[in-house]
Motif scaffolding. Structure first.
Motif, PDB file in Angstrom:
ATOM      1  N   PHE A 134       0.337 -12.645   4.116  1.00  0.00           N
ATOM      2  CA  PHE A 134       1.443 -12.656   3.170  1.00  0.00           C
ATOM      3  C   PHE A 134       1.780 -11.210   2.816  1.00  0.00           C
ATOM      4  O   PHE A 134       0.928 -10.487   2.281  1.00  0.00           O
ATOM      5  CB  PHE A 134       1.070 -13.426   1.896  1.00  0.00           C
ATOM      6  CG  PHE A 134       1.276 -14.909   2.003  1.00  0.00           C
ATOM      7  CD1 PHE A 134       0.639 -15.640   2.991  1.00  0.00           C
ATOM      8  CD2 PHE A 134       2.093 -15.578   1.106  1.00  0.00           C
ATOM      9  CE1 PHE A 134       0.815 -17.014   3.097  1.00  0.00           C
ATOM     10  CE2 PHE A 134       2.288 -16.947   1.197  1.00  0.00           C
ATOM     11  CZ  PHE A 134       1.654 -17.668   2.198  1.00  0.00           C
ATOM     12  N   TYR A 135       3.032 -10.814   3.101  1.00  0.00           N
ATOM     13  CA  TYR A 135       3.387  -9.410   2.922  1.00  0.00           C
ATOM     14  C   TYR A 135       4.697  -9.265   2.146  1.00  0.00           C
ATOM     15  O   TYR A 135       5.748  -9.729   2.611  1.00  0.00           O
ATOM     16  CB  TYR A 135       3.530  -8.712   4.278  1.00  0.00           C
ATOM     17  CG  TYR A 135       3.554  -7.211   4.130  1.00  0.00           C
ATOM     18  CD1 TYR A 135       2.374  -6.515   3.909  1.00  0.00           C
ATOM     19  CD2 TYR A 135       4.748  -6.509   4.153  1.00  0.00           C
ATOM     20  CE1 TYR A 135       2.380  -5.153   3.721  1.00  0.00           C
ATOM     21  CE2 TYR A 135       4.767  -5.144   3.961  1.00  0.00           C
ATOM     22  CZ  TYR A 135       3.581  -4.472   3.745  1.00  0.00           C
ATOM     23  OH  TYR A 135       3.596  -3.116   3.555  1.00  0.00           O
ATOM     24  N   PRO A 136       4.664  -8.627   0.962  1.00  0.00           N
ATOM     25  CA  PRO A 136       5.910  -8.356   0.227  1.00  0.00           C
ATOM     26  C   PRO A 136       6.813  -7.475   1.078  1.00  0.00           C
ATOM     27  O   PRO A 136       6.368  -6.448   1.606  1.00  0.00           O
ATOM     28  CB  PRO A 136       5.425  -7.611  -1.028  1.00  0.00           C
ATOM     29  CG  PRO A 136       3.970  -7.953  -1.150  1.00  0.00           C
ATOM     30  CD  PRO A 136       3.476  -8.121   0.252  1.00  0.00           C
ATOM     31  N   THR A 137       8.082  -7.855   1.198  1.00  0.00           N
ATOM     32  CA  THR A 137       8.949  -7.221   2.180  1.00  0.00           C
ATOM     33  C   THR A 137      10.213  -6.662   1.551  1.00  0.00           C
ATOM     34  O   THR A 137      11.100  -7.420   1.141  1.00  0.00           O
ATOM     35  CB  THR A 137       9.313  -8.232   3.293  1.00  0.00           C
ATOM     36  OG1 THR A 137       8.093  -8.666   3.918  1.00  0.00           O
ATOM     37  CG2 THR A 137      10.214  -7.618   4.335  1.00  0.00           C
ATOM     38  N   GLY A 138      10.246  -5.328   1.472  1.00  0.00           N
ATOM     39  CA  GLY A 138      11.476  -4.620   1.140  1.00  0.00           C
ATOM     40  C   GLY A 138      12.040  -4.080   2.436  1.00  0.00           C
ATOM     41  O   GLY A 138      12.884  -4.683   3.076  1.00  0.00           O
TER      42      GLY A 138
END
Length: 420
Positions: free
Chosen positions: A240-244
């Motif tokens: 799970f990777y926060p993606t900007g």
């Protein structure tokens, strides 16, 4: 440490030499990947006990423990990498990769360490970056360590810590009334005007923006090597990777490809499902995923207190979507209210002060548990991409929290240690 064989365009696969600084592919403006001689790496890159090798070479036990799969250069390092993998108290399969333990308090330290290292190797004197906040702070720190000038453009409403970092590290800081996209435009215009004015090469800025140079991906890929090593050289079920901008997700996928190619992971091993997490107030990738599109559209009126996710149109959006789909994962968005609730939940019940970006991931994880798409025993690595303490002003504002009472205008010297 390996020599770079060439740089390869991620779109058209055009090859470029790596002996001079490169930005984007000159044929199609695609992002460039660093490529090595994989046959040579298979023969020379050793997986066994990289920590012992690092000690033997007096190298940091951080991300440079993977020197055998990074460019052959002298590192500009502040001790980045090898961050803790914290197992959840409540969910036996959940591991939280605490990137807030990096220098400057976020995962951005990895990419900027490698990018500034290569900039120094090339002899560059001026680096410029548009940033949602944390990349600016990291560039300012590593540029200071490398004696390189840093020129930073970031929205004026970033967390105060990001502004303070730039000033303290001595960077040239520009606060912009707009979003990171406006900052990128201003950096581009400044560099264009320098070239038109025939500014001497040593005084011309080099754009070190996300995916507009090849080495930030190389620094970020070490997250993939680390999570696999910390899981005893096996893949988790999901990441799970926060993606900007999404460089971390792209870098990890590159790491998995390399590890399989050189034999650190058995070829054919099932790679983890990759989940790209965004805030619903700025969710271009999640929207494109839901609509089945190959790339995102500019997200109008982007607004979220998860500042690092406020990227209306990621440069690598098509790469992110390809990875998510190829892995069997998803791109998901959650609202700010749910993000804040997840910050408070994980602080109270896990002892972890998440960044708003990290809480976008935990909130999505909890939702997928509730729907049954995941079970608590599925092995998931979830990235908290920054220390929650860097967002105290933003989080306090979201909570409508104010300091009780008032501070004295001056503090007396003395007290119980020295006489007043």
């Amino acid at each position: 440490m390996p020599q770079i064989a060439f740089l390869e365009c991620s779109r058209c696969h055009h090859h470029l030499p790596a002996d001079t600084p490169q930005t984007l592919c000159p044929l199609c403006a695609g992002s460039l990947y660093v490529r090595y001689d994989m046959d040579a790496l298979r023969r020379s890159a050793q997986r066994e006990d990289p920590a012992a090798r690092a000690v033997a070479s007096s190298t940091s036990l951080g991300m440079w423990r993977y020197a055998s799969v990074l460019p052959d250069v002298t590192p500009v390092t502040l001790g980045e990498g090898w961050t803790p993998m914290l197992q959840s108290k409540r969910y036996p399969g959940l591991f939280i990769k605490e990137e807030g333990a990096n220098p400057t308090g976020t995962f951005k330290a990895r990419g900027l360490s490698l990018a500034v290292t290569m900039a120094k190797h090339y002899g560059l004197k001026h680096l410029a970056v548009p940033s949602a906040g944390n990349a600016a702070g990291a560039l300012a720190a590593y540029a200071a360590a490398a004696d390189i000038a840093a020129h930073i453009y970031m929205p004026q409403d970033v967390p105060f810590a990001n502004y303070l970092e730039g000033v303290v590290y001595g960077a040239d800081v520009h606060m912009v009334d707009g979003l990171i996209s406006d900052c990128a435009r201003l950096v581009g215009e400044q560099i264009k005007s320098q070239r038109e004015a025939n500014t001497p090469a040593e005084e011309t800025w080099f754009d070190i923006s996300t995916l507009k140079e090849p080495f930030r991906v190389e620094g970020k890929k070490t997250m993939g090597y680390e999570l696999v090593e910390q899981l005893q050289w096996t893949y988790p079920d999901a990441v799970f990777y926060p993606t900007g901008g999404g460089v971390g997700l792209i870098g990890m996928w590159k790491a998995f490809e390399e590890m399989e190619a050189i034999g650190w992971i058995a070829p054919g091993s099932k790679r983890p499902k990759m989940y790209a997490l965004q805030a619903s107030g700025c969710a271009p990738v999640a929207r494109a995923f839901d609509e089945g599109k190959p790339a995102s559209e500019f997200f109008q009126n982007a607004a979220t207190f998860a500042a690092g996710l406020r990227v209306p149109k990621p440069y690598g959006d098509s790469i992110i979507l390809d990875i998510v789909r190829a892995s069997g994962g998803k791109a998901l968005a959650v609202d700010d209210e749910t993000i804040l609730a997840s910050i408070l939940d994980y602080a109270k019940n896990e002892g972890i002060f998440l960044s708003p970006e990290g809480a976008a991931a935990t909130a999505a994880y909890d939702q997928l548990l509730a729907t049954g798409e995941l079970t608590p025993t599925d092995r998931v690595v979830l990235f908290n991409t920054g220390a929650g303490l860097k967002y105290t002003d933003m989080t306090a504002e979201a909570m409508h929290l104010r300091r009780p009472g008032s501070l004295p205008k001056s503090l007396p010297v003395g007290g119980i240690i020295t006489p007043q």
